[in-house]
Design a protein around this motif. Sequence first.
Motif, PDB file in Angstrom:
ATOM      1  N   GLY A 407       0.800  -1.136   0.038  1.00 35.74           N
ATOM      2  CA  GLY A 407       0.086   0.126   0.016  1.00 35.74           C
ATOM      3  C   GLY A 407       0.749   1.539   0.168  1.00 35.74           C
ATOM      4  O   GLY A 407       0.350   2.186   0.757  1.00 35.74           O
ATOM      5  N   PHE A 408       1.834   1.239  -0.876  1.00 40.26           N
ATOM      6  CA  PHE A 408       2.652   2.661  -0.863  1.00 40.26           C
ATOM      7  C   PHE A 408       2.718   2.854  -2.412  1.00 40.26           C
ATOM      8  O   PHE A 408       2.468   2.167  -3.294  1.00 40.26           O
ATOM      9  CB  PHE A 408       3.804   2.461  -0.320  1.00 40.26           C
ATOM     10  CG  PHE A 408       4.816   1.504  -0.920  1.00 40.26           C
ATOM     11  CD1 PHE A 408       5.722   1.829  -1.862  1.00 40.26           C
ATOM     12  CD2 PHE A 408       5.036   0.224  -0.336  1.00 40.26           C
ATOM     13  CE1 PHE A 408       6.625   0.984  -2.543  1.00 40.26           C
ATOM     14  CE2 PHE A 408       5.943  -0.678  -0.769  1.00 40.26           C
ATOM     15  CZ  PHE A 408       6.644  -0.375  -1.973  1.00 40.26           C
ATOM     16  N   VAL A 409       2.905   4.195  -2.845  1.00 41.68           N
ATOM     17  CA  VAL A 409       3.113   4.718  -4.139  1.00 41.68           C
ATOM     18  C   VAL A 409       4.372   4.115  -4.648  1.00 41.68           C
ATOM     19  O   VAL A 409       5.542   4.540  -4.057  1.00 41.68           O
ATOM     20  CB  VAL A 409       2.689   6.230  -4.135  1.00 41.68           C
ATOM     21  CG1 VAL A 409       2.893   6.719  -5.648  1.00 41.68           C
ATOM     22  CG2 VAL A 409       1.360   6.668  -3.756  1.00 41.68           C
ATOM     23  N   PHE A 410       4.468   3.396  -5.836  1.00 47.26           N
ATOM     24  CA  PHE A 410       5.743   3.389  -6.521  1.00 47.26           C
ATOM     25  C   PHE A 410       6.284   4.363  -7.210  1.00 47.26           C
ATOM     26  O   PHE A 410       5.611   5.039  -7.869  1.00 47.26           O
ATOM     27  CB  PHE A 410       5.412   1.821  -7.243  1.00 47.26           C
ATOM     28  CG  PHE A 410       6.776   1.599  -7.855  1.00 47.26           C
ATOM     29  CD1 PHE A 410       7.724   0.843  -7.443  1.00 47.26           C
ATOM     30  CD2 PHE A 410       7.124   1.797  -9.393  1.00 47.26           C
ATOM     31  CE1 PHE A 410       9.149   0.527  -7.928  1.00 47.26           C
ATOM     32  CE2 PHE A 410       8.138   1.302  -9.848  1.00 47.26           C
ATOM     33  CZ  PHE A 410       8.948   0.940  -9.379  1.00 47.26           C
ATOM     34  N   ALA A 411       7.510   4.706  -6.939  1.00 49.19           N
ATOM     35  CA  ALA A 411       8.378   5.607  -7.809  1.00 49.19           C
ATOM     36  C   ALA A 411       9.615   5.015  -8.344  1.00 49.19           C
ATOM     37  O   ALA A 411      10.591   4.629  -7.547  1.00 49.19           O
ATOM     38  CB  ALA A 411       8.378   6.959  -7.113  1.00 49.19           C
ATOM     39  N   ALA A 412       9.848   5.443  -9.601  1.00 46.26           N
ATOM     40  CA  ALA A 412      10.981   5.071 -10.011  1.00 46.26           C
ATOM     41  C   ALA A 412      11.704   5.946 -11.204  1.00 46.26           C
ATOM     42  O   ALA A 412      11.113   6.709 -12.044  1.00 46.26           O
ATOM     43  CB  ALA A 412      10.790   3.691 -10.907  1.00 46.26           C
ATOM     44  N   PHE A 466     -10.321  -2.351 -12.681  1.00 46.73           N
ATOM     45  CA  PHE A 466     -11.081  -1.409 -11.859  1.00 46.73           C
ATOM     46  C   PHE A 466     -12.061  -2.108 -11.102  1.00 46.73           C
ATOM     47  O   PHE A 466     -11.999  -1.672  -9.785  1.00 46.73           O
ATOM     48  CB  PHE A 466     -12.018  -0.427 -12.888  1.00 46.73           C
ATOM     49  CG  PHE A 466     -11.079   0.549 -13.632  1.00 46.73           C
ATOM     50  CD1 PHE A 466      -9.918   0.966 -13.077  1.00 46.73           C
ATOM     51  CD2 PHE A 466     -11.407   0.913 -14.945  1.00 46.73           C
ATOM     52  CE1 PHE A 466      -9.175   2.148 -13.630  1.00 46.73           C
ATOM     53  CE2 PHE A 466     -10.562   1.823 -15.619  1.00 46.73           C
ATOM     54  CZ  PHE A 466      -9.580   2.387 -15.160  1.00 46.73           C
ATOM     55  N   LYS A 467     -12.568  -3.176 -11.388  1.00 49.84           N
ATOM     56  CA  LYS A 467     -13.736  -3.885 -10.698  1.00 49.84           C
ATOM     57  C   LYS A 467     -12.754  -4.635  -9.238  1.00 49.84           C
ATOM     58  O   LYS A 467     -13.181  -4.695  -8.162  1.00 49.84           O
ATOM     59  CB  LYS A 467     -14.218  -5.120 -11.468  1.00 49.84           C
ATOM     60  CG  LYS A 467     -15.272  -4.770 -12.388  1.00 49.84           C
ATOM     61  CD  LYS A 467     -15.953  -5.726 -13.118  1.00 49.84           C
ATOM     62  CE  LYS A 467     -17.024  -5.225 -14.215  1.00 49.84           C
ATOM     63  NZ  LYS A 467     -17.259  -6.462 -15.107  1.00 49.84           N
ATOM     64  N   ALA A 468     -11.412  -4.999  -9.625  1.00 47.31           N
ATOM     65  CA  ALA A 468     -10.581  -5.640  -8.712  1.00 47.31           C
ATOM     66  C   ALA A 468     -10.079  -4.944  -7.618  1.00 47.31           C
ATOM     67  O   ALA A 468      -9.799  -5.362  -6.489  1.00 47.31           O
ATOM     68  CB  ALA A 468      -9.703  -6.626  -9.379  1.00 47.31           C
ATOM     69  N   GLU A 469      -9.943  -3.558  -8.182  1.00 50.80           N
ATOM     70  CA  GLU A 469      -9.440  -2.539  -7.130  1.00 50.80           C
ATOM     71  C   GLU A 469     -10.282  -1.681  -6.360  1.00 50.80           C
ATOM     72  O   GLU A 469     -11.426  -1.730  -6.723  1.00 50.80           O
ATOM     73  CB  GLU A 469      -8.758  -1.442  -7.908  1.00 50.80           C
ATOM     74  CG  GLU A 469      -7.668  -1.928  -8.598  1.00 50.80           C
ATOM     75  CD  GLU A 469      -6.612  -0.633  -9.537  1.00 50.80           C
ATOM     76  OE1 GLU A 469      -7.484  -0.037 -10.062  1.00 50.80           O
ATOM     77  OE2 GLU A 469      -5.419  -0.748  -9.901  1.00 50.80           O
ATOM     78  N   THR A 470      -9.727  -1.539  -4.950  1.00 52.36           N
ATOM     79  CA  THR A 470     -10.762  -0.808  -4.190  1.00 52.36           C
ATOM     80  C   THR A 470     -10.297   0.898  -4.716  1.00 52.36           C
ATOM     81  O   THR A 470      -9.562   1.215  -5.383  1.00 52.36           O
ATOM     82  CB  THR A 470     -10.137  -0.467  -2.724  1.00 52.36           C
ATOM     83  OG1 THR A 470      -8.934  -0.162  -2.787  1.00 52.36           O
ATOM     84  CG2 THR A 470     -10.217  -2.125  -2.267  1.00 52.36           C
ATOM     85  N   GLU A 471     -11.083   1.631  -4.345  1.00 52.53           N
ATOM     86  CA  GLU A 471     -11.042   3.235  -4.768  1.00 52.53           C
ATOM     87  C   GLU A 471      -9.776   3.677  -4.328  1.00 52.53           C
ATOM     88  O   GLU A 471      -9.100   4.225  -5.186  1.00 52.53           O
ATOM     89  CB  GLU A 471     -12.142   4.122  -4.159  1.00 52.53           C
ATOM     90  CG  GLU A 471     -12.129   5.550  -4.698  1.00 52.53           C
ATOM     91  CD  GLU A 471     -13.347   6.278  -4.154  1.00 52.53           C
ATOM     92  OE1 GLU A 471     -13.060   7.741  -4.034  1.00 52.53           O
ATOM     93  OE2 GLU A 471     -14.412   5.913  -3.932  1.00 52.53           O
ATOM     94  N   GLU A 472      -9.123   3.242  -3.332  1.00 51.73           N
ATOM     95  CA  GLU A 472      -7.902   3.583  -2.511  1.00 51.73           C
ATOM     96  C   GLU A 472      -6.668   3.062  -3.265  1.00 51.73           C
ATOM     97  O   GLU A 472      -5.850   3.931  -3.596  1.00 51.73           O
ATOM     98  CB  GLU A 472      -7.705   3.335  -1.082  1.00 51.73           C
ATOM     99  CG  GLU A 472      -6.617   3.588  -0.374  1.00 51.73           C
ATOM    100  CD  GLU A 472      -6.340   3.179   0.962  1.00 51.73           C
ATOM    101  OE1 GLU A 472      -5.343   3.591   1.453  1.00 51.73           O
ATOM    102  OE2 GLU A 472      -7.264   2.553   1.408  1.00 51.73           O
ATOM    103  N   GLU A 473      -6.866   1.825  -3.750  1.00 55.51           N
ATOM    104  CA  GLU A 473      -5.881   1.332  -4.623  1.00 55.51           C
ATOM    105  C   GLU A 473      -5.700   2.039  -6.034  1.00 55.51           C
ATOM    106  O   GLU A 473      -4.803   2.140  -6.661  1.00 55.51           O
ATOM    107  CB  GLU A 473      -6.080  -0.256  -4.747  1.00 55.51           C
ATOM    108  CG  GLU A 473      -6.075  -0.974  -3.488  1.00 55.51           C
ATOM    109  CD  GLU A 473      -6.368  -2.229  -3.516  1.00 55.51           C
ATOM    110  OE1 GLU A 473      -5.930  -3.239  -2.814  1.00 55.51           O
ATOM    111  OE2 GLU A 473      -7.466  -2.725  -4.785  1.00 55.51           O
ATOM    112  N   THR A 474      -6.899   2.380  -6.657  1.00 52.38           N
ATOM    113  CA  THR A 474      -6.777   2.963  -7.990  1.00 52.38           C
ATOM    114  C   THR A 474      -6.282   4.329  -7.670  1.00 52.38           C
ATOM    115  O   THR A 474      -5.323   4.576  -8.776  1.00 52.38           O
ATOM    116  CB  THR A 474      -8.154   3.180  -8.523  1.00 52.38           C
ATOM    117  OG1 THR A 474      -8.975   1.989  -8.582  1.00 52.38           O
ATOM    118  CG2 THR A 474      -8.247   3.810  -9.815  1.00 52.38           C
ATOM    119  N   GLU A 475      -6.485   5.247  -6.641  1.00 52.84           N
ATOM    120  CA  GLU A 475      -6.106   6.291  -6.726  1.00 52.84           C
ATOM    121  C   GLU A 475      -4.296   6.376  -6.466  1.00 52.84           C
ATOM    122  O   GLU A 475      -3.648   6.909  -6.978  1.00 52.84           O
ATOM    123  CB  GLU A 475      -6.646   6.908  -5.433  1.00 52.84           C
ATOM    124  CG  GLU A 475      -6.047   8.341  -5.348  1.00 52.84           C
ATOM    125  CD  GLU A 475      -6.404   9.500  -6.330  1.00 52.84           C
ATOM    126  OE1 GLU A 475      -5.946  10.443  -6.546  1.00 52.84           O
ATOM    127  OE2 GLU A 475      -7.633   9.046  -7.068  1.00 52.84           O
TER     128      GLU A 475
END
Length: 587
Positions: A407-412, A466-475
């Motif tokens: 649950g963190f934002v990936f950055a590369a 989209f169906k498999a993701e929660t709103e938080e995961e999509t964001e």
Amino acid sequence: MLHSRGYVISGVKRLDGKQLGKHVIRLAKASDASPHDKSARSKSTSAIPVVTAQHVEHIRPMNDWKLNFEDTTQSLACKSSYELALASAIFQVCSIQPLVKNAKDMYSYATKVLGHGIPDAVVRASFFKHFCGGESSGDLKPVVQKLGVHGIGAILDYAAEADVAHTPEARPGMSASAEAMEQQFEGNARIIMDAIDAASEVSASGGKEGFTAVKLTGMGRPEMLSRISSILTWLRQTFARLDDDGNGLLTQEEFIKGLSKAGSNLSHEELCSIYQSIDANKDSMVDVTDWMDSLWPSDPKFSLIFTSSFKHLQGPQFRSLDDEECYQYQTMLDRLEKLAAYAELKGVKLLVDAEQSYMQPAIDHLALVLMRRHNHENPVIFNTYQCYLVDSFDRVKLDVQRAERYGFVFAAKVVRGAYMHQERKLAAEQGYPDPIHPNIEATHKNFDAVVDFLISRKGQMDPETFKAETEEETERRKKLAIMIASHNEESILKAAEKMNQMEISPAQSGIYFGQLQGMCDHVSFALGKKHFNVYKYLPYGPVKEVMPYLLRRLEENSDILAGVKKQKKLIMTELSRRLGWRKHASC
């Protein structure tokens, strides 16, 4: 300019994809209304123009994002004629390979004979002026403002090394020289803090997000990073050995069978207990992420791999970290944590530089630890992936999976790589497989594949996803950030086209492009003109202290510098165009 996907409709105002969809739906509702219900039809269509079949035939995607790297009146407009002439001369000198390879020795000899005064003055007026931002944060401001006018930001890198004026009292159990090194690392950390302050200040004045870079060998001992990397590599190889069917998943049966076969005398119940402690999701399946993250926690003193439970898998070459090494690791992590927290506080993004492959597993691990702590809401910590390494794409995919799981934002930051000759020489000397792709074409292909994968992941439009993701995961997925550090025009065009396909806006995308200061200005300025997030890598610091860095970068990039034929040609084209005007271009 691309703002999502836009459309131009003949005779009708410009609508983006979402607006067009709403427009068609409203027309459909209006057409379904009773022919006698004039009010419904009027209400449905009053706020929008009528779109006929003729209009629909003229719907076409916007192409405003298209990049033009040939227009020198735009890309070189910010450069005075003197600056262009200087750049042309510098590139000409850099194309002389014997001169580049011996530059370090020549500078050293000149300073011994003449002192630093004259040699540093010559360097300051030429190479330093072209490739660096200045000697202090005050010098940076006009350079950054000049870039900002053209939509270009700056990645600040204080390239000087800290100087330890004296050797302090040693900590009990540590030699004076080791303590001096720790003090130097602390000095380097203070320099990075100053760079974060400078990035925050120039960001506030220039309107672009602030970036600064950190090299982990400046924060801790390379020997310690190499030791940890060897253990992490052993861990990954051990997982592969235990995974009998090679499907990337380790069952409890495979785990128990593997340890028993290796000679473990632990009971079945004890082995089951160890397996369950590794199985993070409690689904009776351990993947390589579970394995690596469970067996190598933030504090290695508590790792199971150093206990008797794993001694039968360790082999004769395996050696646990001693107390001093654990102290060094924890001190380095604490140092990095302070930098990351300060960068987050100041609104600055921190780029963790890649280094040699024998240290990279430890660097990756530390970068991911910092990501998990600080990339909750926004990308703060970026890890760097060198795409000339054969395993780089697999590592990117694995780390994206980690970000989704924890649950963190990936950055590369994605680069081609800077240590090719050194890597190949070391592999040949030590007898392990060459970690580098066999040729430049394979590296180009891998670089483009990594960038394509990350942009696709960020802009994912699959309804099933989209169906498999929660709103938080999509964001969180949409906040995935990429710094595409490249001078290769073809790769940049492919990335821009992919953004267009995925309906990702250049300006608010979280996708950044980076080039070295003084290199590929025609690319940087073209990107800035089209409102892409583009940055120049801007080293700074006193000339005397920056010279080791500058000479090292000159040697690392000698092949690139020798091949900047197009940039030299564009510079000469622009200079020729200006002949007769007798005035410099203004910014």
